[in-house]
Design an enzyme around this catalytic site. Sequence first.
Site, PDB file in Angstrom:
ATOM      1  N   LYS A 286       0.864  -1.182   0.000  1.00  0.00           N
ATOM      2  CA  LYS A 286       0.000   0.000   0.000  1.00  0.00           C
ATOM      3  C   LYS A 286       0.898   1.230   0.000  1.00  0.00           C
ATOM      4  O   LYS A 286       1.908   1.265   0.717  1.00  0.00           O
ATOM      5  CB  LYS A 286      -0.901  -0.028   1.246  1.00  0.00           C
ATOM      6  CG  LYS A 286      -1.869   1.142   1.343  1.00  0.00           C
ATOM      7  CD  LYS A 286      -2.808   0.991   2.539  1.00  0.00           C
ATOM      8  CE  LYS A 286      -3.809   2.135   2.634  1.00  0.00           C
ATOM      9  NZ  LYS A 286      -4.742   1.975   3.773  1.00  0.00           N
TER      10      LYS A 286
ATOM     11  N   SER B 135      -9.731   2.169   2.819  1.00  0.00           N
ATOM     12  CA  SER B 135      -8.826   2.925   1.985  1.00  0.00           C
ATOM     13  C   SER B 135      -7.815   2.052   1.240  1.00  0.00           C
ATOM     14  O   SER B 135      -7.229   2.516   0.271  1.00  0.00           O
ATOM     15  CB  SER B 135      -8.058   3.938   2.837  1.00  0.00           C
ATOM     16  OG  SER B 135      -7.243   3.271   3.796  1.00  0.00           O
TER      17      SER B 135
ATOM     18  N   SER C 294     -10.073  -0.224   7.033  1.00  0.00           N
ATOM     19  CA  SER C 294      -9.485  -0.149   5.693  1.00  0.00           C
ATOM     20  C   SER C 294      -8.818  -1.407   5.165  1.00  0.00           C
ATOM     21  O   SER C 294      -8.405  -1.433   4.009  1.00  0.00           O
ATOM     22  CB  SER C 294      -8.483   0.999   5.634  1.00  0.00           C
ATOM     23  OG  SER C 294      -9.181   2.197   5.453  1.00  0.00           O
TER      24      SER C 294
HETATM   25  N1  GLN Z   1     -13.376   4.466   6.199  1.00  0.00           N
HETATM   26  C1  GLN Z   1     -12.698   4.925   7.359  1.00  0.00           C
HETATM   27  C2  GLN Z   1     -12.269   6.356   7.168  1.00  0.00           C
HETATM   28  O1  GLN Z   1     -12.556   6.900   6.166  1.00  0.00           O
HETATM   29  C3  GLN Z   1     -11.539   4.045   7.692  1.00  0.00           C
HETATM   30  C4  GLN Z   1     -10.292   4.358   6.960  1.00  0.00           C
HETATM   31  C5  GLN Z   1      -9.122   3.528   7.396  1.00  0.00           C
HETATM   32  O2  GLN Z   1      -9.275   2.505   8.072  1.00  0.00           O
HETATM   33  N2  GLN Z   1      -7.948   3.970   7.026  1.00  0.00           N
HETATM   34  O3  GLN Z   1     -11.662   6.935   8.010  1.00  0.00           O
END
Ligand code: GLN
Length: 500
Positions: free
Chosen positions: A83, A158, A182
Site C-alpha cells: 500500500k 482505503s 481499511s
Molecule cells: N473508512 C474509514 C475512514 O474513512 C476508515 C479508513 C481507514 O481505516 N484507514 O476513516
Amino acid sequence: MTTPLHLLGVAELSRALRQKQVSSLEVTQHLLACVASANDLGAFLHVDPAAAEARARAADARLARGEGEQPGGALIGVPLAHKDIFVTQDMPTTAGSLMLKGYMSPFDATVVDRLNAAGTVSLGKLNCDEFAMGSANENSAYGPSLNPWDTQRVPGGSSGGSATAVAARLVPAATGTDTGGSIRQPASFTGITGIKPTYGVCSRYGMIAFASSLDQAGVMARSAEDCALLLSAMSGFDERDATSVQQPAQDFSAQLHQAREGATAAQPLKGLRIGLPREFFPAALSADVNQAVRAGLAELEKLGAALVDVSLPRTELAIPVYYIIAPAEASSNLSRFDGVKFGHRAEQYNDLLDMYKKTRAQGFGAEVKRRIMIGSYVLSHGYYDAYYLQAQKLRRMIADDFQQAFQHCDLIAGPVAPTVAWKRGEGSDDPVKAYLADIFTLPGSLAGLPGMSVPVGTGEGGLPVGLQLLGNYFKEGTLLHAAHALQQATDWHRQAPAGV
Ligand code: GLN
C-alpha cells in the site's frame, strides 16, 4: 506448473519455489505482465519492473543456496506489493496525495523492511485513499481503483488498490492498513481475506500517520493461511514505534492448526464460542449480506463452533466517536505537511504564512481538508471537552463492551459492511453516508482488537460478501485458526472475478 502462476496463493507459491518447480524470476515476470495488462483497474500507483526482477534474481540465488528450507525462509521469492502509505527507499511514496507526489523516503517502513528481509519481491506501490481517509478509494489524488468483480463498483477503501490487486490476481498478497476498517472492508468488497492484528502488533514506523492511536498494518491475501505467513514475517516488536507491543515474533502459521480440546478432524472448531452481537444484525442490514453472513456462520457451526448471542450496546456510538478522534489525530499528524521540509510546496507565495496556506490548499484533497477542519474544531479551546474528551470516554466504554462480550465467547462475528460494494460515485457526493457504512468495523478499531474479513459467498449482482471475525487482544492465532478451518471446508475464498 500446470496452474497459471497468477492463480497461486502465497503458500502454494512458496512450495513451488522451494521445490524449484518455478523460479521467482518467472513468477515475477508473469505477474508484471498481468499488472501491465490490468492497468485500467488503477490498482498500482507505481510499478518498478527492473527493481522487481533484480529482487527476484536475488531471491532465486537464496533459494539455490537452500535458504528456503531454513526457518524464516518460506517467503523467499514470493511477489507482493505495498500500500502506498508505507514509505519505501527505492520507490516513491505518495499516500494517494498530491502533497507527496514523487516523494522519496530516506528509509523503508519497518513492515516493508521485514518483508524485504524475508525475501519477498515487491512489484510496486498500491493505490489508496488520500492519507488512508475513505472507504471507496475514490479519494486518491491519482484516480480511483476499480473493483475487478464489476468495474462500475468501488473496491472499498482505503486499501482499495491492495484489494483490487489481490482480487484480480495481480499479486498473491499485499500489505494494507486499517484505521477504521481499511483492510476488512475492501477485503469484503473484493472477496479476499484480510487481517488487521491487535493495535501494536505491527510497527507503525514508516507508515504515514493518519490517526496514530488507531492505525495498524495488516495483510490482504487470498486465504487465512497466506495471511498467517505474511503476518509472521511483518509483525513483532520494533523499538522505533513507541506503541509497538513488547512481545517476541510469533509463528502465526503454526497457530492455524491449534489443537482444541475435544476437537475432531470433522469438527476442528469444537468448543469455540462465537458471539453474535445483536447490534451487528440490525433490520437495516441488507438482506443479501445477512444471508451470506448466516451461511458462513452455519458452516462454522458445522465445524463445531457454538453460536451465542452477545451485545455491544454502544455500536452506533462508534461512528461519532471515531469521526471525532480520527480527524482530531489527523489534523495534528498532517500539520507536518507545510511545504518546508518535504512534499509539495506552492510555487508562488508572498510570505511564510501565505506559503503554508497555498501549499496546503493545493496539496490536500477535499476529504483530507474536511477532516483537518473537523479535527481542529474538536480540539479547539472550548470544544475540546464537549467533543474530544467525550469521545475518548466513550471509546473506553466501547472497549469495555467488548470485554463484557468476551466473557461469553472466544470470537465475535458479524458482517464487515452493511452492503456489498457500492457503485462508483455513490459515496463521494455524501461523505456522511460513507461514514455510516463503517459501523461494523469502527468498534473493533476503537477498541484496538484484531479482526478479519473472510469471504462467505456473494450477494446482489454476484458481488462478494465478507464475514467479520473479531478476537480479543492478541488472539490473532484463534482468528486465523477459525478462518482457516472455514476455508478448508469451503471454497468461497477460491472464487475469483470473471476473466482472471
Ligand atoms: N473508512 C474509514 C475512514 O474513512 C476508515 C479508513 C481507514 O481505516 N484507514 O476513516
